[in-house]
Scaffold this motif. Structure first.
Motif, PDB file in Angstrom:
ATOM      1  N   PHE A   1      28.869 -45.363  -2.858  1.00  0.00           N
ATOM      2  CA  PHE A   1      28.222 -45.526  -4.148  1.00  0.00           C
ATOM      3  C   PHE A   1      27.431 -44.277  -4.527  1.00  0.00           C
ATOM      4  O   PHE A   1      26.921 -43.553  -3.659  1.00  0.00           O
ATOM      5  N   PHE A   2      27.313 -44.085  -5.840  1.00  0.00           N
ATOM      6  CA  PHE A   2      26.657 -42.891  -6.365  1.00  0.00           C
ATOM      7  C   PHE A   2      25.681 -43.281  -7.464  1.00  0.00           C
ATOM      8  O   PHE A   2      25.935 -44.168  -8.267  1.00  0.00           O
ATOM      9  N   ASP A   3      24.558 -42.586  -7.467  1.00  0.00           N
ATOM     10  CA  ASP A   3      23.524 -42.834  -8.468  1.00  0.00           C
ATOM     11  C   ASP A   3      22.608 -41.615  -8.455  1.00  0.00           C
ATOM     12  O   ASP A   3      22.826 -40.668  -7.679  1.00  0.00           O
ATOM     13  N   THR A   4      21.592 -41.620  -9.273  1.00  0.00           N
ATOM     14  CA  THR A   4      20.573 -40.579  -9.191  1.00  0.00           C
ATOM     15  C   THR A   4      19.639 -40.908  -8.022  1.00  0.00           C
ATOM     16  O   THR A   4      19.611 -42.050  -7.546  1.00  0.00           O
TER      17      THR A   4
ATOM     18  N   THR B   1      18.832 -44.598 -11.232  1.00  0.00           N
ATOM     19  CA  THR B   1      18.821 -44.860 -12.675  1.00  0.00           C
ATOM     20  C   THR B   1      19.875 -45.885 -13.075  1.00  0.00           C
ATOM     21  O   THR B   1      19.602 -46.802 -13.864  1.00  0.00           O
ATOM     22  N   LEU B   2      21.087 -45.752 -12.555  1.00  0.00           N
ATOM     23  CA  LEU B   2      22.160 -46.663 -12.937  1.00  0.00           C
ATOM     24  C   LEU B   2      21.842 -48.095 -12.501  1.00  0.00           C
ATOM     25  O   LEU B   2      21.962 -49.043 -13.277  1.00  0.00           O
ATOM     26  N   ALA B   3      21.478 -48.250 -11.229  1.00  0.00           N
ATOM     27  CA  ALA B   3      21.233 -49.585 -10.687  1.00  0.00           C
ATOM     28  C   ALA B   3      19.996 -50.237 -11.296  1.00  0.00           C
ATOM     29  O   ALA B   3      20.014 -51.416 -11.656  1.00  0.00           O
ATOM     30  N   THR B   4      18.934 -49.468 -11.429  1.00  0.00           N
ATOM     31  CA  THR B   4      17.657 -50.031 -11.860  1.00  0.00           C
ATOM     32  C   THR B   4      17.585 -50.234 -13.368  1.00  0.00           C
ATOM     33  O   THR B   4      17.161 -51.297 -13.848  1.00  0.00           O
ATOM     34  N   ASN B   5      17.990 -49.234 -14.121  1.00  0.00           N
ATOM     35  CA  ASN B   5      17.832 -49.286 -15.573  1.00  0.00           C
ATOM     36  C   ASN B   5      19.005 -49.941 -16.299  1.00  0.00           C
ATOM     37  O   ASN B   5      18.834 -50.459 -17.412  1.00  0.00           O
TER      38      ASN B   5
ATOM     39  N   GLY C   1      27.332 -46.335   1.892  1.00  0.00           N
ATOM     40  CA  GLY C   1      28.117 -47.524   1.562  1.00  0.00           C
ATOM     41  C   GLY C   1      28.485 -48.333   2.782  1.00  0.00           C
ATOM     42  O   GLY C   1      27.713 -48.413   3.744  1.00  0.00           O
ATOM     43  N   PHE C   2      29.677 -48.907   2.767  1.00  0.00           N
ATOM     44  CA  PHE C   2      30.101 -49.790   3.843  1.00  0.00           C
ATOM     45  C   PHE C   2      31.622 -49.803   3.910  1.00  0.00           C
ATOM     46  O   PHE C   2      32.312 -49.357   2.992  1.00  0.00           O
TER      47      PHE C   2
ATOM     48  N   ALA D   1      24.675 -55.291  -3.861  1.00  0.00           N
ATOM     49  CA  ALA D   1      23.297 -55.775  -3.773  1.00  0.00           C
ATOM     50  C   ALA D   1      22.888 -55.989  -2.315  1.00  0.00           C
ATOM     51  O   ALA D   1      21.747 -55.697  -1.931  1.00  0.00           O
ATOM     52  N   ILE D   2      23.809 -56.493  -1.495  1.00  0.00           N
ATOM     53  CA  ILE D   2      23.524 -56.640  -0.066  1.00  0.00           C
ATOM     54  C   ILE D   2      23.280 -55.271   0.560  1.00  0.00           C
ATOM     55  O   ILE D   2      22.322 -55.080   1.323  1.00  0.00           O
ATOM     56  N   PHE D   3      24.125 -54.303   0.244  1.00  0.00           N
ATOM     57  CA  PHE D   3      23.958 -52.941   0.755  1.00  0.00           C
ATOM     58  C   PHE D   3      22.589 -52.389   0.380  1.00  0.00           C
ATOM     59  O   PHE D   3      21.884 -51.809   1.218  1.00  0.00           O
ATOM     60  N   ARG D   4      22.198 -52.558  -0.865  1.00  0.00           N
ATOM     61  CA  ARG D   4      20.910 -52.032  -1.315  1.00  0.00           C
ATOM     62  C   ARG D   4      19.735 -52.714  -0.623  1.00  0.00           C
ATOM     63  O   ARG D   4      18.710 -52.083  -0.347  1.00  0.00           O
ATOM     64  N   SER D   5      19.897 -54.018  -0.319  1.00  0.00           N
ATOM     65  CA  SER D   5      18.785 -54.752   0.299  1.00  0.00           C
ATOM     66  C   SER D   5      18.571 -54.357   1.763  1.00  0.00           C
ATOM     67  O   SER D   5      17.474 -54.522   2.299  1.00  0.00           O
ATOM     68  N   GLY D   6      19.639 -53.893   2.420  1.00  0.00           N
ATOM     69  CA  GLY D   6      19.530 -53.493   3.815  1.00  0.00           C
ATOM     70  C   GLY D   6      19.524 -54.642   4.797  1.00  0.00           C
ATOM     71  O   GLY D   6      19.230 -54.458   5.990  1.00  0.00           O
ATOM     72  N   LYS D   7      19.909 -55.844   4.344  1.00  0.00           N
ATOM     73  CA  LYS D   7      19.975 -56.984   5.259  1.00  0.00           C
ATOM     74  C   LYS D   7      20.944 -58.024   4.706  1.00  0.00           C
ATOM     75  O   LYS D   7      21.152 -58.126   3.494  1.00  0.00           O
TER      76      LYS D   7
END
Length: 224
Positions: free
Chosen positions: A54-57, A61-65, A149-150, A213-219
């Motif tokens: 995955f790619f973002d700033t 910015t992409l995920a949050t905004n 990523g995963f 979302a699971i990847f971002r949460s780290g669990k």
């Protein structure tokens, strides 16, 4: 890098979707995954080894905004790679809906973008996705970084008119098991798959969040 090589690498196949609708059911463990795999074995079509990056700033910015995920997916030892943009996802009772765009990108160029995200500027020359990211979301290719990523092992089955995808997703922090089915009639597919699982005594739950979302949460989420 020669201009001829660049022309070859920037050949992109576009596949735009207005809305992706999928049924997503979570399995509790490897035993349930193996049992379902055994039951579906007569209907096995193919197995994919996937890597999702995955790619973002740096500030997401992409995920949050914009509730958007920009992803490169590599298939089967880089035999194929797909750039995708998913946005505005929502999951209700195991049925996921998200706006999606997809483009096939030459795997060699895609790998360059992983190690040097600045190379996305080459992809952008013929990419509707990256133009959308810049024009609508205000994120230029020079701002992108790789978030990591995963990996995913995906078993594909053609069962009773449905295409079932049984996933074993390997995160750094654990393994998630899920069955997915993209369908224009998700409620009908949901009943059929739930009956299959119930008839064979396989526990399941509704997926509540996406793999990203699971990847971002780290669990891993708790199994309900």
């Amino acid at each position: 890098m020669s201009s001829r090589w660049i022309r070859k690498l920037t050949q992109i196949t576009h596949k735009n979707k207005i809305m992706e609708v999928e049924l997503k059911l979570r399995l509790p463990d490897s035993a349930a995954h193996q049992k379902l795999s055994d039951i579906l074995s007569p209907y096995h079509s193919k197995t994919h080894l996937q890597q999702n990056l995955f790619f973002d700033t740096p500030s997401l910015t992409l995920a949050t905004n914009h509730r958007a995920a920009l992803r490169l997916r590599f298939y089967d030892l880089d035999s194929q790679s797909i750039l995708s943009l998913k946005s505005k996802p929502r999951i209700v009772s195991g049925i996921s809906r998200a706006e999606e765009m997809e483009e096939a990108v030459d795997p060699a160029l895609a790998r360059l973008c992983v190690s040097e995200p600045g190379q996305f500027k080459v992809v952008k020359e013929s990419s509707g996705i990256l133009k959308k990211v810049e024009d609508e979301y205000g994120v230029g290719t020079d701002e992108l970084v790789c978030l990591g990523g995963f990996r995913n092992v995906r078993f594909v089955y053609n069962w009773n008119g449905l295409k079932l995808e049984l996933d074993e997703t390997l995160f750094d922090f654990g393994v998630n098991y899920e069955i997915e089915c993209e369908s224009n009639e998700p409620e009908k597919a949901k009943i059929m798959i739930q009956d299959l699982l119930n008839d064979n005594g396989i526990r399941f739950g509704y997926s509540q969040v996406s793999k990203f979302a699971i990847f971002r949460s780290g669990k891993l989420p708790e199994f309900e």
